[in-house]
Design a protein around this motif. Structure first.
Motif, mmCIF file in Angstrom:
data_model
loop_
_atom_site.group_PDB
_atom_site.id
_atom_site.type_symbol
_atom_site.label_atom_id
_atom_site.label_comp_id
_atom_site.label_asym_id
_atom_site.label_seq_id
_atom_site.Cartn_x
_atom_site.Cartn_y
_atom_site.Cartn_z
ATOM 1 N N PHE A 1 0.841 -1.191 0.000
ATOM 2 C CA PHE A 1 0.000 0.000 0.000
ATOM 3 C C PHE A 1 0.884 1.251 0.000
ATOM 4 C CE2 PHE A 1 -2.538 -3.288 2.041
ATOM 5 C CZ PHE A 1 -3.796 -3.110 1.497
ATOM 6 N N TYR A 2 0.292 2.342 -0.499
ATOM 7 C CA TYR A 2 0.936 3.652 -0.388
ATOM 8 C C TYR A 2 -0.088 4.654 0.130
ATOM 9 C CZ TYR A 2 2.784 8.203 -1.494
ATOM 10 O OH TYR A 2 3.194 9.508 -1.382
ATOM 11 N N PRO A 3 0.226 5.332 1.254
ATOM 12 C CA PRO A 3 1.366 5.066 2.140
ATOM 13 C C PRO A 3 1.169 3.756 2.891
ATOM 14 C CG PRO A 3 -0.118 6.640 3.141
ATOM 15 C CD PRO A 3 -0.653 6.401 1.758
ATOM 16 N N GLN A 4 2.236 3.225 3.420
ATOM 17 C CA GLN A 4 2.137 1.959 4.130
ATOM 18 C C GLN A 4 1.381 2.146 5.449
ATOM 19 O OE1 GLN A 4 5.640 -0.410 4.607
ATOM 20 N NE2 GLN A 4 6.496 0.188 2.628
ATOM 21 N N PRO A 5 0.330 1.368 5.671
ATOM 22 C CA PRO A 5 -0.365 1.440 6.969
ATOM 23 C C PRO A 5 0.510 0.846 8.061
ATOM 24 C CG PRO A 5 -1.231 -0.371 5.666
ATOM 25 C CD PRO A 5 -0.276 0.374 4.772
ATOM 26 N N GLU A 6 0.172 1.136 9.277
ATOM 27 C CA GLU A 6 0.959 0.641 10.405
ATOM 28 C C GLU A 6 0.574 -0.774 10.812
ATOM 29 O OE1 GLU A 6 0.555 3.464 13.532
ATOM 30 O OE2 GLU A 6 1.606 5.065 12.445
ATOM 31 N N VAL A 7 -0.488 -1.288 10.219
ATOM 32 C CA VAL A 7 -0.961 -2.628 10.585
ATOM 33 C C VAL A 7 -1.112 -3.485 9.338
ATOM 34 C CG1 VAL A 7 -2.177 -1.821 12.643
ATOM 35 C CG2 VAL A 7 -3.372 -1.878 10.443
ATOM 36 N N GLU A 8 -1.159 -4.781 9.559
ATOM 37 C CA GLU A 8 -1.379 -5.733 8.476
ATOM 38 C C GLU A 8 -2.847 -5.718 8.059
ATOM 39 O OE1 GLU A 8 0.185 -10.214 8.009
ATOM 40 O OE2 GLU A 8 -1.450 -9.990 9.459
ATOM 41 N N SER A 9 -3.085 -5.946 6.777
ATOM 42 C CA SER A 9 -4.447 -5.994 6.258
ATOM 43 C C SER A 9 -4.816 -7.428 5.886
ATOM 44 C CB SER A 9 -4.579 -5.090 5.027
ATOM 45 O OG SER A 9 -4.275 -3.754 5.345
ATOM 46 N N ALA A 10 -6.102 -7.657 5.710
ATOM 47 C CA ALA A 10 -6.589 -8.977 5.308
ATOM 48 C C ALA A 10 -7.798 -8.814 4.405
ATOM 49 C CB ALA A 10 -6.948 -9.813 6.533
ATOM 50 N N VAL A 11 -8.005 -9.789 3.556
ATOM 51 C CA VAL A 11 -9.169 -9.785 2.675
ATOM 52 C C VAL A 11 -10.241 -10.680 3.287
ATOM 53 C CG1 VAL A 11 -10.046 -10.386 0.395
ATOM 54 C CG2 VAL A 11 -7.807 -9.279 0.633
ATOM 55 N N LEU A 12 -11.388 -10.069 3.508
ATOM 56 C CA LEU A 12 -12.523 -10.727 4.152
ATOM 57 C C LEU A 12 -13.628 -10.923 3.125
ATOM 58 C CD1 LEU A 12 -13.928 -11.516 6.930
ATOM 59 C CD2 LEU A 12 -14.770 -9.160 6.946
ATOM 60 N N ARG A 13 -14.136 -12.134 3.007
ATOM 61 C CA ARG A 13 -15.288 -12.385 2.122
ATOM 62 C C ARG A 13 -16.485 -12.781 2.966
ATOM 63 N NH1 ARG A 13 -14.208 -16.281 -2.655
ATOM 64 N NH2 ARG A 13 -14.097 -17.865 -0.989
ATOM 65 N N ILE A 14 -17.611 -12.143 2.685
ATOM 66 C CA ILE A 14 -18.861 -12.455 3.375
ATOM 67 C C ILE A 14 -19.869 -12.931 2.339
ATOM 68 C CG2 ILE A 14 -20.702 -11.581 4.858
ATOM 69 C CD1 ILE A 14 -18.754 -9.305 5.658
ATOM 70 N N ARG A 15 -20.444 -14.085 2.576
ATOM 71 C CA ARG A 15 -21.523 -14.606 1.720
ATOM 72 C C ARG A 15 -22.835 -14.465 2.497
ATOM 73 N NH1 ARG A 15 -19.245 -17.498 -2.502
ATOM 74 N NH2 ARG A 15 -17.160 -18.376 -2.136
ATOM 75 N N PRO A 16 -23.682 -13.492 2.134
ATOM 76 C CA PRO A 16 -24.961 -13.345 2.849
ATOM 77 C C PRO A 16 -25.774 -14.636 2.785
ATOM 78 C CG PRO A 16 -24.513 -11.396 1.547
ATOM 79 C CD PRO A 16 -23.476 -12.421 1.143
#
Length: 282
Positions: free
Chosen positions: A187-202
């Motif tokens: 990412f730019y700028p770099q966030p201070e925390v790790e990110s994750a991809v979340l999938r929700i199936r209603p």
């Protein structure tokens, strides 16, 4: 994409929580996770400089991209090139009329969509509000794919004995899963925390209890962290402990349990009994 952003003089706005995804392989992987087909409508919240958008227009029948920062819209349009199957909306995703945007997109597309899907690299400060807005918008959504803080994704997908109000709120409407993590360097700028991809199936079928009744009980249960349900529900619902213990026993829930140990189905049963008792004494 980096050179385009610099040429336009775009400076990420900290006040809007802007962290632009810069890795194209990751962007493609996120879009693939949404399982978009050519007859689908894809909503994108916060397209930014278009890292996800350029892949969405290749897959979807139509894309509605909602961007709050007016300064980013020319950059986004430049990234899209000749793409015509997209509506760029300058607005706040927490306030826009999703249903109205679907109707407008169907008129442009020329026919109803097979499915509606949401994709977003969410600013961290609106994550919970945005998830709730999407889940409660009333549209028949097939998939929701969101980039969020890893901590948030883990909270959303938690199971007993680590449930939270956020986990119950999301799982009431759908089945969430943490797909993969993204390091700050992408990412730019770099966030201070790790990110994750979340999938929700209603869920295919709507809940068999009204949201207002359900969340009245759930919020009461979580109102005093780590305390027993006999105490939190009594205080939150205005009942005495004897009444609450009777409701809990009727629900098959031991009164000494804590809110973090209760799954969504147990909360539903508890809320149903509470509502039936409330009606009988009304």
């Amino acid at each position: 994409m980096s050179s385009r952003r610099q040429a336009r003089g775009i400076v990420p706005r900290k006040s809007l929580g802007q962290n632009f995804l810069t890795d194209d392989a990751t962007a493609r992987r996120i879009v693939e996770a949404a399982e978009i087909e050519r007859d689908d409508l894809a909503f994108e919240i916060g397209p930014g400089t278009g890292a996800l958008t350029v892949h969405l227009v290749e897959r979807a029948g139509w894309v509605v991209a909602i961007e709050l920062d007016q300064a980013l819209i020319p950059v986004l349009q430049d990234a899209l090139g000749e793409a015509r199957n997209i509506t760029v909306v300058h607005g706040d995703a927490l306030e826009v009329d999703f249903a109205g945007l679907v109707r407008e997109a169907e008129r442009a597309f020329g026919r109803p969509f097979k499915a509606i899907r949401f994709v977003a690299n969410l600013p961290y400060y609106i994550t919970s509000a945005a998830i709730r807005r999407i889940l409660e918008c009333g549209l028949p959504i097939a998939t929701i794919v969101l980039t969020v803080q890893t901590e948030v994704a883990e909270r959303v997908t938690a199971q007993p004995p680590n449930m939270s109000l956020l986990a119950v709120s999301v799982q009431f409407y759908g089945r969430p899963e943490l797909l993969f993590k993204i390091p700050p360097s992408r990412f730019y700028p770099q966030p201070e925390v790790e990110s994750a991809v979340l999938r929700i199936r209603p869920h295919a079928q709507p809940p068999d209890i009204g949201a207002q009744a359900f969340f009245r009980v759930v919020k009461a249960g979580f109102s005093q962290p780590r305390k027993q349900l006999r105490n939190t529900l009594a205080a939150g619902l205005g009942l005495n402990k004897a009444q609450v213990e009777a409701i809990l026993m009727q629900s098959g829930i031991e009164p000494g349990r804590r809110a973090e140990t209760i799954n969504v189905e147990e909360w539903k049963e508890l809320a149903k009994i509470f509502m039936s008792i409330k009606k009988s004494v009304a």
